[in-house]
Motif scaffolding. Structure first.
Motif, PDB file in Angstrom:
ATOM      1  N   VAL A 106       0.886  -1.325   0.065  1.00 26.28           N
ATOM      2  CA  VAL A 106       0.117  -0.017   0.124  1.00 26.28           C
ATOM      3  C   VAL A 106       0.928   1.370  -0.005  1.00 26.28           C
ATOM      4  O   VAL A 106       0.710   2.330  -0.711  1.00 26.28           O
ATOM      5  CB  VAL A 106      -0.895   0.072   1.251  1.00 26.28           C
ATOM      6  CG1 VAL A 106      -1.832   1.304   1.459  1.00 26.28           C
ATOM      7  CG2 VAL A 106      -1.920  -1.220   1.110  1.00 26.28           C
ATOM      8  N   GLU A 107       1.790   1.243   0.868  1.00 24.64           N
ATOM      9  CA  GLU A 107       2.683   2.297   0.836  1.00 24.64           C
ATOM     10  C   GLU A 107       3.400   2.844  -0.485  1.00 24.64           C
ATOM     11  O   GLU A 107       3.627   3.852  -0.975  1.00 24.64           O
ATOM     12  CB  GLU A 107       3.880   2.414   2.165  1.00 24.64           C
ATOM     13  CG  GLU A 107       4.905   3.433   2.357  1.00 24.64           C
ATOM     14  CD  GLU A 107       5.670   3.144   3.569  1.00 24.64           C
ATOM     15  OE1 GLU A 107       6.898   3.897   3.425  1.00 24.64           O
ATOM     16  OE2 GLU A 107       5.327   2.685   4.423  1.00 24.64           O
ATOM     17  N   ASN A 110       0.831   4.421  -2.578  1.00 23.99           N
ATOM     18  CA  ASN A 110       0.922   5.735  -2.223  1.00 23.99           C
ATOM     19  C   ASN A 110       2.342   6.468  -2.772  1.00 23.99           C
ATOM     20  O   ASN A 110       2.236   7.602  -3.188  1.00 23.99           O
ATOM     21  CB  ASN A 110       0.657   5.883  -0.874  1.00 23.99           C
ATOM     22  CG  ASN A 110      -0.573   5.470  -0.460  1.00 23.99           C
ATOM     23  OD1 ASN A 110      -1.418   5.376  -1.119  1.00 23.99           O
ATOM     24  ND2 ASN A 110      -0.802   5.005   0.947  1.00 23.99           N
ATOM     25  N   VAL A 121       4.855   9.919   1.997  1.00 28.01           N
ATOM     26  CA  VAL A 121       3.689   9.141   2.487  1.00 28.01           C
ATOM     27  C   VAL A 121       3.694   8.062   3.508  1.00 28.01           C
ATOM     28  O   VAL A 121       2.971   7.428   3.895  1.00 28.01           O
ATOM     29  CB  VAL A 121       3.187   8.358   1.076  1.00 28.01           C
ATOM     30  CG1 VAL A 121       2.768   9.352   0.327  1.00 28.01           C
ATOM     31  CG2 VAL A 121       4.233   7.367   0.569  1.00 28.01           C
ATOM     32  N   SER A 212      -9.338   4.885  -3.615  1.00 32.29           N
ATOM     33  CA  SER A 212      -8.535   5.939  -3.616  1.00 32.29           C
ATOM     34  C   SER A 212      -9.219   6.991  -2.715  1.00 32.29           C
ATOM     35  O   SER A 212     -10.400   7.145  -2.964  1.00 32.29           O
ATOM     36  CB  SER A 212      -7.619   6.521  -4.310  1.00 32.29           C
ATOM     37  OG  SER A 212      -8.292   7.012  -5.486  1.00 32.29           O
ATOM     38  N   LEU A 230      -5.038   8.616  -1.671  1.00 28.02           N
ATOM     39  CA  LEU A 230      -4.524   7.538  -0.749  1.00 28.02           C
ATOM     40  C   LEU A 230      -5.199   6.410  -0.812  1.00 28.02           C
ATOM     41  O   LEU A 230      -6.479   6.187  -0.976  1.00 28.02           O
ATOM     42  CB  LEU A 230      -4.720   7.948   0.878  1.00 28.02           C
ATOM     43  CG  LEU A 230      -3.843   9.280   1.321  1.00 28.02           C
ATOM     44  CD1 LEU A 230      -4.309   9.793   2.715  1.00 28.02           C
ATOM     45  CD2 LEU A 230      -2.391   9.012   1.295  1.00 28.02           C
ATOM     46  N   THR A 234      -4.591   1.936   3.119  1.00 22.66           N
ATOM     47  CA  THR A 234      -4.063   2.998   3.916  1.00 22.66           C
ATOM     48  C   THR A 234      -4.506   3.222   5.334  1.00 22.66           C
ATOM     49  O   THR A 234      -5.580   3.250   5.360  1.00 22.66           O
ATOM     50  CB  THR A 234      -3.913   4.122   3.337  1.00 22.66           C
ATOM     51  OG1 THR A 234      -3.482   4.310   1.932  1.00 22.66           O
ATOM     52  CG2 THR A 234      -3.056   5.489   4.024  1.00 22.66           C
ATOM     53  N   LEU A 255      -2.105  10.799   8.449  1.00 21.03           N
ATOM     54  CA  LEU A 255      -1.450   9.881   8.007  1.00 21.03           C
ATOM     55  C   LEU A 255       0.008   9.879   8.506  1.00 21.03           C
ATOM     56  O   LEU A 255       0.751   9.060   9.179  1.00 21.03           O
ATOM     57  CB  LEU A 255      -1.044   9.920   6.336  1.00 21.03           C
ATOM     58  CG  LEU A 255      -0.019   8.879   5.702  1.00 21.03           C
ATOM     59  CD1 LEU A 255      -0.486   7.400   6.307  1.00 21.03           C
ATOM     60  CD2 LEU A 255       0.066   8.996   4.325  1.00 21.03           C
TER      61      LEU A 255
END
Length: 271
Positions: A106-107, A110, A121, A212, A230, A234, A255
């Motif tokens: 996921v990171e 992003n 992020v 997103s 995002l 996330t 975040l």
């Protein structure tokens, strides 16, 4: 006699209903495991969800459910399932490994969105005390600390017994000082158990479940966007909640130190 007969019939009725429900849950769980093994993930998700609708929840069920969502490319609900499984079994290596792996993906997604922008992020690094709290309280869990608290309290009583009833000076000293140490440990363990239980029920995290989401500067549709998209999965910190005049529920999320803002509650799931 009449009332006794009615009471007996009611009791039998409840027993039959409970037995029937238990059989239904067992059948659903068996079906879910069969569908999971056959890689029919949509059907497995449906069966696991029905099992949990009957208040039957375990870390294994949530772990398998998370795997089903992951294989269906539903990263948002996969992360939610893994996080809920982690709450029930914080030291489980399989759960923690899958969660860490998925969060890294996921990171990366992003980060790809932020590639041409000077935006960070990654989540903020934990401070020393926050890391210590996570290691001692969150990772151990309330049940483990409760057991430690009970054991050390029993040892405290044993120390008191040694001090009161034995005549040997050494035994009295061991009972006295050992009892004090065990009492302190028991108090600390029960405090940690209480904090871990509070963490378990706290809905202080949110997971993006839509493809997103862009956070907004204010809790209204016309507000400007303050973040890159995002992606689903996330995990954000919940800062505040707000219900507008149209009864739309908004949540303020964070975040990291650079990205925070508002989104509608239906775009996320609280964990």
């Amino acid at each position: 006699m009449k009332y006794k007969l009615i009471s007996l019939l009611v009791a039998v009725g409840f027993s039959l209903c409970a037995f029937s429900t238990e059989n239904d849950v067992t059948a659903m769980l068996s079906n879910a495991e069969k569908f999971y093994a056959a890689k029919e993930y949509d059907k497995a998700i449906e069966e696991y969800s029905q099992v949990m609708d009957h208040n039957v929840v375990s870390s294994d069920i949530l772990y398998n459910l998370g795997n089903c969502y992951y294989h269906n490319d539903d990263w948002g609900n996969a992360v939610v399932s893994y996080l809920e499984a982690q709450k029930l079994d914080p030291s489980n290596d399989k759960i923690n490994g899958n969660l860490t792996f998925l969060l890294s993906k996921v990171e990366d997604k992003n980060a790809a969105e932020a590639a041409d922008k000077s935006v960070r992020v990654a989540v903020d690094e934990k401070g020393f005390f926050e890391s210590l709290y996570t290691a001692l309280v969150t990772k151990v869990g309330s049940d483990a600390w409760a057991v430690i608290g009970i054991i050390t309290f029993i040892l405290t009583i044993a120390g008191v017994v040694l001090y009161i009833f034995l005549q040997n000076v050494l035994a009295k000293k061991i009972g006295f000082f050992g009892g004090i140490v065990c009492l302190i440990l028991s108090i600390v363990a029960n405090m940690f158990a209480f904090m871990a239980k509070s963490d378990f029920y706290a809905k202080d995290k949110a997971v993006v479940i839509e493809y997103s989401v862009k956070l907004k500067s204010e809790a209204k549709d016309s507000a400007s966007e303050v973040s890159i998209p995002l992606h689903a999965g996330t995990v954000l910190e919940v800062l505040n909640t707000y219900t507008d005049i149209n009864d739309d529920k908004w949540v303020k999320l964070r975040l990291n130190s650079e990205i925070s803002g508002w989104t509608k509650e239906n775009t996320i799931k609280l964990v």
